[in-house]
Enzyme design. Structure first.
Site, PDB file in Angstrom:
ATOM      1  N   PHE A 128       0.884  -1.166   0.000  1.00 32.84           N
ATOM      2  CA  PHE A 128       0.000   0.000   0.000  1.00 32.84           C
ATOM      3  C   PHE A 128       0.924   1.219   0.000  1.00 32.84           C
ATOM      4  O   PHE A 128       1.877   1.279   0.782  1.00 32.84           O
ATOM      5  CB  PHE A 128      -0.877  -0.035   1.259  1.00 32.84           C
ATOM      6  CG  PHE A 128      -1.983   0.979   1.267  1.00 32.84           C
ATOM      7  CD1 PHE A 128      -3.220   0.670   0.741  1.00 32.84           C
ATOM      8  CD2 PHE A 128      -1.776   2.241   1.798  1.00 32.84           C
ATOM      9  CE1 PHE A 128      -4.246   1.610   0.753  1.00 32.84           C
ATOM     10  CE2 PHE A 128      -2.795   3.183   1.816  1.00 32.84           C
ATOM     11  CZ  PHE A 128      -4.030   2.860   1.287  1.00 32.84           C
ATOM     12  N   ASP A 197       2.163  -5.045   8.428  1.00 37.86           N
ATOM     13  CA  ASP A 197       0.987  -4.196   8.302  1.00 37.86           C
ATOM     14  C   ASP A 197      -0.229  -5.111   8.137  1.00 37.86           C
ATOM     15  O   ASP A 197      -0.324  -5.864   7.163  1.00 37.86           O
ATOM     16  CB  ASP A 197       1.151  -3.265   7.087  1.00 37.86           C
ATOM     17  CG  ASP A 197      -0.027  -2.303   6.924  1.00 37.86           C
ATOM     18  OD1 ASP A 197      -1.157  -2.668   7.305  1.00 37.86           O
ATOM     19  OD2 ASP A 197       0.182  -1.198   6.397  1.00 37.86           O
ATOM     20  N   TYR A 222     -10.778   0.651  10.495  1.00 36.14           N
ATOM     21  CA  TYR A 222     -12.015   1.020   9.776  1.00 36.14           C
ATOM     22  C   TYR A 222     -12.368   0.039   8.670  1.00 36.14           C
ATOM     23  O   TYR A 222     -13.367   0.209   8.001  1.00 36.14           O
ATOM     24  CB  TYR A 222     -11.928   2.454   9.227  1.00 36.14           C
ATOM     25  CG  TYR A 222     -10.664   2.783   8.468  1.00 36.14           C
ATOM     26  CD1 TYR A 222     -10.491   2.356   7.157  1.00 36.14           C
ATOM     27  CD2 TYR A 222      -9.637   3.504   9.070  1.00 36.14           C
ATOM     28  CE1 TYR A 222      -9.320   2.641   6.467  1.00 36.14           C
ATOM     29  CE2 TYR A 222      -8.467   3.795   8.386  1.00 36.14           C
ATOM     30  CZ  TYR A 222      -8.314   3.363   7.088  1.00 36.14           C
ATOM     31  OH  TYR A 222      -7.162   3.640   6.409  1.00 36.14           O
ATOM     32  N   LYS A 223     -11.533  -0.978   8.453  1.00 33.02           N
ATOM     33  CA  LYS A 223     -11.832  -1.973   7.419  1.00 33.02           C
ATOM     34  C   LYS A 223     -12.584  -3.135   8.079  1.00 33.02           C
ATOM     35  O   LYS A 223     -13.733  -2.973   8.464  1.00 33.02           O
ATOM     36  CB  LYS A 223     -10.533  -2.386   6.721  1.00 33.02           C
ATOM     37  CG  LYS A 223      -9.935  -1.219   5.924  1.00 33.02           C
ATOM     38  CD  LYS A 223      -8.556  -1.493   5.356  1.00 33.02           C
ATOM     39  CE  LYS A 223      -8.034  -0.240   4.639  1.00 33.02           C
ATOM     40  NZ  LYS A 223      -6.594  -0.288   4.360  1.00 33.02           N
ATOM     41  N   ARG A 371     -12.435  -5.217  -7.214  1.00 32.20           N
ATOM     42  CA  ARG A 371     -12.088  -5.768  -5.915  1.00 32.20           C
ATOM     43  C   ARG A 371     -13.363  -6.038  -5.110  1.00 32.20           C
ATOM     44  O   ARG A 371     -14.210  -5.160  -4.964  1.00 32.20           O
ATOM     45  CB  ARG A 371     -11.218  -4.737  -5.190  1.00 32.20           C
ATOM     46  CG  ARG A 371     -10.256  -5.313  -4.203  1.00 32.20           C
ATOM     47  CD  ARG A 371      -9.333  -4.228  -3.678  1.00 32.20           C
ATOM     48  NE  ARG A 371     -10.062  -3.214  -2.926  1.00 32.20           N
ATOM     49  CZ  ARG A 371      -9.586  -2.628  -1.833  1.00 32.20           C
ATOM     50  NH1 ARG A 371      -8.389  -2.922  -1.378  1.00 32.20           N
ATOM     51  NH2 ARG A 371     -10.297  -1.718  -1.201  1.00 32.20           N
TER      52      ARG A 371
HETATM   53  C1  LIG Z   1      -5.807   0.898   4.264  1.00 29.95           C
HETATM   54  C2  LIG Z   1      -4.335   0.756   4.421  1.00 29.95           C
HETATM   55  C3  LIG Z   1      -3.551   1.768   4.980  1.00 29.95           C
HETATM   56  C4  LIG Z   1      -4.197   3.075   5.363  1.00 29.95           C
HETATM   57  O1  LIG Z   1      -3.381   3.907   6.090  1.00 29.95           O
HETATM   58  P1  LIG Z   1      -4.030   5.193   6.784  1.00 29.95           P
HETATM   59  O2  LIG Z   1      -2.921   5.825   7.475  1.00 29.95           O
HETATM   60  O3  LIG Z   1      -5.147   4.721   7.652  1.00 29.95           O
HETATM   61  O4  LIG Z   1      -4.607   6.048   5.702  1.00 29.95           O
HETATM   62  C5  LIG Z   1      -2.200   1.541   5.176  1.00 29.95           C
HETATM   63  N1  LIG Z   1      -1.635   0.361   4.806  1.00 29.95           N
HETATM   64  C6  LIG Z   1      -2.360  -0.623   4.229  1.00 29.95           C
HETATM   65  C7  LIG Z   1      -1.715  -1.903   3.870  1.00 29.95           C
HETATM   66  C8  LIG Z   1      -3.722  -0.443   4.014  1.00 29.95           C
HETATM   67  O5  LIG Z   1      -4.434  -1.406   3.440  1.00 29.95           O
END
Ligand SMILES: *Cc1c(COP(=O)(O)O)cnc(C)c1O
Length: 396
Positions: A128, A197, A222-223, A371
């Site tokens: 990400f 992560d 939040y996921k 997705r």
């Molecule tokens: C959703 C996601 C993020 C989001 O990071 P934020 O700081 O909450 O915006 C980071 N890493 C991964 C792998 C994600 O899927």
């Protein structure tokens, strides 16, 4: 054909022990929500709790709530609620800030802990993006080189110079599940530290942080954890690293005596050391309330249903969608699959827009990925069948 799979869906839903959990969420009749891996659905009881937080805890108790309503200790208390979902012990998870910020804390701390002569950070090249950006900056600040590698190439690239490795447990685009136990063991054998992560795995599958000796982990809430838009993330620091955890963001909330207001920083103990400044209490308490839906839910049951759902969705896609229109970029092997199915498809952006109009909400990731996230607490087998049928109608 469609008859057979629709019947199978009904039978699978009838046998599903998690099915009653769906009623804990606010969902629209007729809409199949397959975007819970981006923003989880709202648990029904959260608005009433937030009404109380705002009207009574904030409106009436005001400053007293830091103590009387447990606001001050919320980051550690809620961390302890998340801990069992990721296989962590009590006192090792703290909630606060965003995932991006926690990646920074964990990665810099890992490099600081790695020791002399270790000046390389390995990152998952398909990460990400925020993790990659933060890692770049962390590398510059700590005098490290960054190497971005496909997850499968990371173990082979470990060496005497490796300080830390940052990997996404599940790839957000493809849904590939990386081998956390095996990679963590290899990273340790090379004398380096592992930072995982968990954004796309926590709440969807067992993680086993303590069992696998993971050094640091971060994730958002939040996921799959349904904490609400922008709900705070969490940071895990392995228990035996806590005393050496040298955060690059030493705010007053992590001081051993925060109200001493002393000029010199002295870190507090345990998970508290991961805190920075004043927590965002409203979001944090919405998250705390949302976590009630996990009471009595074994993560193993969630994982079993998730695999059954993604298997069944793939079966329906195979049966319904004309050959050659889509191909799955999500690994078929269970050991390599998270809780989503990604299909590459020509004109995926337009296809997803049309699917959403038909009541099937997934999302589009450039360049050509549809997705579909499967959140076992509120998505059922009939939903998977319907999504595949709508997709087939659009592509036929
Ligand atoms: C959703 C996601 C993020 C989001 O990071 P934020 O700081 O909450 O915006 C980071 N890493 C991964 C792998 C994600 O899927």
């Amino acid at each position: 054909m469609s008859e057979v799979l629709a019947k199978k869906a009904a039978a699978l839903d009838a046998a599903d022990e998690l099915a009653p959990h769906r009623d804990l969420f606010t969902l629209d009749e007729g809409v199949v929500y397959l975007d819970g891996n981006s923003l989880g659905a709202l648990p029904r009881h959260v608005p009433a709790r937030m009404q109380d937080v705002i009207a009574r805890e904030w409106g009436q108790l005001r400053i007293r709530s830091w103590e009387e309503s447990g606001w001050w200790t919320a980051p550690e208390r809620i961390g302890d609620r998340i801990a069992p979902l990721v296989g962590a012990g009590p006192g090792t998870v703290v909630v606060g800030d965003s995932t991006s910020v926690n990646v920074f804390k964990a990665l810099v701390a890992a490099v600081r802990m790695a020791g002399e002569g270790r000046d390389e950070i390995l990152v998952d090249a398909s990460t990400f993006p925020t993790d990659g950006y933060v890692a770049q900056s962390a590398a510059r600040m700590t005098g490290c080189q960054i190497r971005a590698l496909a997850p499968a190439a990371i173990v082979g690239a470990l060496g005497r110079r490796t300080a830390a490795v940052l990997v996404n447990h599940v790839d957000y685009r493809s849904g590939r599940l990386n081998d956390l136990p095996g990679m963590t063991a290899a990273i340790h054998a090379a004398g380096a530290l592992a930072v995982w992560d968990l954004c796309h795995s926590a709440g969807a599958l067992p993680v086993g942080l303590a069992a696998h000796g993971v050094d640091f982990a971060v994730g958002c809430t939040y996921k799959y954890l349904n904490g609400g838009p922008g709900s705070p993330a969490y940071l895990y620091v392995r228990g035996d690293h806590q005393a050496r955890f040298d955060t690059p963001l030493p705010g007053w909330n992590s001081h051993e005596d925060p109200f001493g207001m002393r000029p010199a920083y002295v870190p507090g103990e345990g998970a508290t050391r991961g805190r920075v400044g004043t927590p965002d209490i409203l979001s944090m308490l919405a998250l705390e309330s949302a976590l009630d839906v996990w009471d009595g839910v074994p993560v193993e049951a969630v994982r079993a249903k998730s695999l059954a759902l993604t298997d069944f969705f793939l079966e329906c896609v195979e049966a319904y969608v004309p050959a050659g229109k889509v191909s799955s970029v999500t690994p078929a092997a269970h050991a390599e699959r998270g809780s989503q199915v990604s299909l590459s498809c020509e004109g995926a952006g337009d296809v997803m827009r049309a699917l959403i109009e038909r009541g099937v909400v997934g999302d589009f990731r450039r360049p050509d990925v549809l997705r579909f996230g499967f959140t076992p607490l509120y998505v059922g087998f009939a939903d998977a069948e319907r999504a595949a049928a709508e997709l087939a109608t659009l592509l036929s």
